[in-house]
Enzyme design. Structure first.
Site, PDB file in Angstrom:
ATOM      1  CB  ILE A 163     -20.564 -32.197  -5.260  1.00  0.00           C
ATOM      2  CG1 ILE A 163     -21.213 -30.976  -4.609  1.00  0.00           C
ATOM      3  CG2 ILE A 163     -19.914 -33.077  -4.199  1.00  0.00           C
ATOM      4  CD1 ILE A 163     -22.281 -31.311  -3.604  1.00  0.00           C
ATOM      5  N   GLY A 164     -17.434 -32.872  -6.564  1.00  0.00           N
ATOM      6  CA  GLY A 164     -16.554 -33.984  -6.915  1.00  0.00           C
ATOM      7  C   GLY A 164     -16.418 -34.208  -8.414  1.00  0.00           C
ATOM      8  CG  HIS A 201     -22.966 -33.195   1.765  1.00  0.00           C
ATOM      9  ND1 HIS A 201     -22.969 -34.027   0.671  1.00  0.00           N
ATOM     10  CD2 HIS A 201     -21.913 -32.366   1.611  1.00  0.00           C
ATOM     11  CE1 HIS A 201     -21.953 -33.695  -0.112  1.00  0.00           C
ATOM     12  NE2 HIS A 201     -21.288 -32.708   0.439  1.00  0.00           N
ATOM     13  CD  GLU A 231     -21.106 -36.593  -1.112  1.00  0.00           C
ATOM     14  OE1 GLU A 231     -20.623 -36.815   0.016  1.00  0.00           O
ATOM     15  OE2 GLU A 231     -20.474 -35.992  -2.010  1.00  0.00           O
ATOM     16  CE  LYS A 284     -17.676 -34.656  -0.064  1.00  0.00           C
ATOM     17  NZ  LYS A 284     -18.100 -34.553  -1.445  1.00  0.00           N
ATOM     18  CD  GLU A 338     -21.473 -28.525  -0.483  1.00  0.00           C
ATOM     19  OE1 GLU A 338     -20.257 -28.364  -0.421  1.00  0.00           O
ATOM     20  OE2 GLU A 338     -22.032 -29.592  -0.154  1.00  0.00           O
ATOM     21  CG  ASN A 362     -17.533 -33.071   3.801  1.00  0.00           C
ATOM     22  OD1 ASN A 362     -17.296 -34.014   4.553  1.00  0.00           O
ATOM     23  ND2 ASN A 362     -18.596 -33.040   3.009  1.00  0.00           N
ATOM     24  CB  SER A 390     -15.071 -28.667  -8.104  1.00  0.00           C
ATOM     25  OG  SER A 390     -15.604 -29.965  -8.333  1.00  0.00           O
TER      26      SER A 390
HETATM   27  P1  PGA Z   1     -15.796 -31.357  -3.623  1.00  0.00           P
HETATM   28  O1  PGA Z   1     -16.901 -31.625  -2.482  1.00  0.00           O
HETATM   29  O2  PGA Z   1     -14.985 -30.162  -3.151  1.00  0.00           O
HETATM   30  O3  PGA Z   1     -14.987 -32.597  -3.684  1.00  0.00           O
HETATM   31  O4  PGA Z   1     -16.540 -31.061  -4.882  1.00  0.00           O
HETATM   32  C1  PGA Z   1     -17.572 -30.559  -1.862  1.00  0.00           C
HETATM   33  C2  PGA Z   1     -18.605 -31.089  -0.901  1.00  0.00           C
HETATM   34  O5  PGA Z   1     -19.246 -32.104  -1.170  1.00  0.00           O
HETATM   35  O6  PGA Z   1     -18.798 -30.491   0.193  1.00  0.00           O
END
Ligand code: PGA
Length: 253
Positions: A173-174, A96, A98, A12, A168, A10, A214
């Site tokens: 995430i991130g 997602h 986000e 983004k 997720e 992804n 991650s």
């Molecule tokens: P990340 O994002 O691997 O950067 O944690 C995963 C995602 O949001 O799908």
């Protein structure tokens, strides 16, 4: 039934058209055997067409990051499932975290999107996951169950079989903090159990449940060794060909 692993990158809101074509070119050059793992990339909308042209007949799958549920109309700024089909997408990420958090998407909106995606012959990737606060308060299972059932509400077994789920955890995430393989496995197993109860055994046994949050070359193998983890939705590590290809070759890592 053996589920084929699926790794989707992804991207983004990253990559100009030129950068996207360059990245996808490097990925295609070293794409792992499609008999062993299915691999997809989700570029930003502006690069979909150029990336689709570069993918051509390669086994790499084109994934969209979002969609609106109407076919066409006065919806300024939105992209329809028809347009995604037209540009060559096979999968669409829906819900997602986000989108849920920053753009206030609700389970009802996500359910409409899933239905629209399926009605155009595209395959949704439904994302579910709890926040850190929800996990700390012990609500993880309640939250993911509700997101799963509301997202898939009203779908036949046939349609659910075309769906991929991505667990997720928002806190992973991130952030560089990955759920441990056993933490992820626990939730994946739980989600599969719900699919079996609400639909049937075939659905539960066939649906792929990806882990996202991650995922990196150094943790992918231990995650993929878990019986209910069927792949990964990869953000940060998908922005460079080298790390993404390493994640995709998890069997050799
Ligand atoms: P990340 O994002 O691997 O950067 O944690 C995963 C995602 O949001 O799908």
């Amino acid at each position: 039934m053996k589920r084929k692993p699926f790794i989707a990158g992804n991207w983004k809101m990253h990559k100009t058209i030129a950068e996207a074509v360059s990245l996808v070119t490097s990925i295609i050059e070293k794409l792992p055997n499609p008999e062993q793992v299915e691999v997809g990339v989700a570029p930003p909308f502006t690069a979909l067409s150029a990336v689709a042209a570069r993918i051509g007949n390669s086994a790499l799958k084109l994934v969209a990051q979002n969609v609106f549920w109407e076919k066409e109309g006065a919806y300024t700024g939105e992209i329809s499932p028809l347009m995604l089909k037209d540009v060559g997408c096979e999968y669409v990420i829906v819900g997602h975290s986000e989108r849920r958090q920053i753009f206030r998407e609700t389970d009802e909106m996500i359910n409409k999107k899933i239905k629209a995606v399926l009605s155009f012959g595209l395959k949704p990737i439904l994302c579910v996951g709890e926040t850190l606060e929800q996990r700390q308060k012990g609500y993880t299972f309640e939250i993911v169950k509700s997101q799963l059932l509301k997202g898939l509400e009203g779908l036949s077994s046939e349609h659910v079989l075309k769906t991929t789920i991505a667990y997720e955890p928002v806190w992973a995430i991130g952030t560089g903090k990955t759920a441990s393989p056993s933490q992820a496995q626990e939730v994946h197993h739980f989600l599969r159990g719900i699919l079996g109860k609400k639909w049937d055994k075939e659905v539960a046994g066939s649906i792929r449940i990806l882990y996202g949050g991650s995922v990196k070359p150094d943790n992918v193998k231990s995650l993929m060794q878990q019986p209910d983890i069927d792949g990964g939705l990869v953000g940060g590590a998908s922005l460079k060909a080298e790390s993404f290809l390493q994640v995709c070759s998890f069997m050799e890592v």
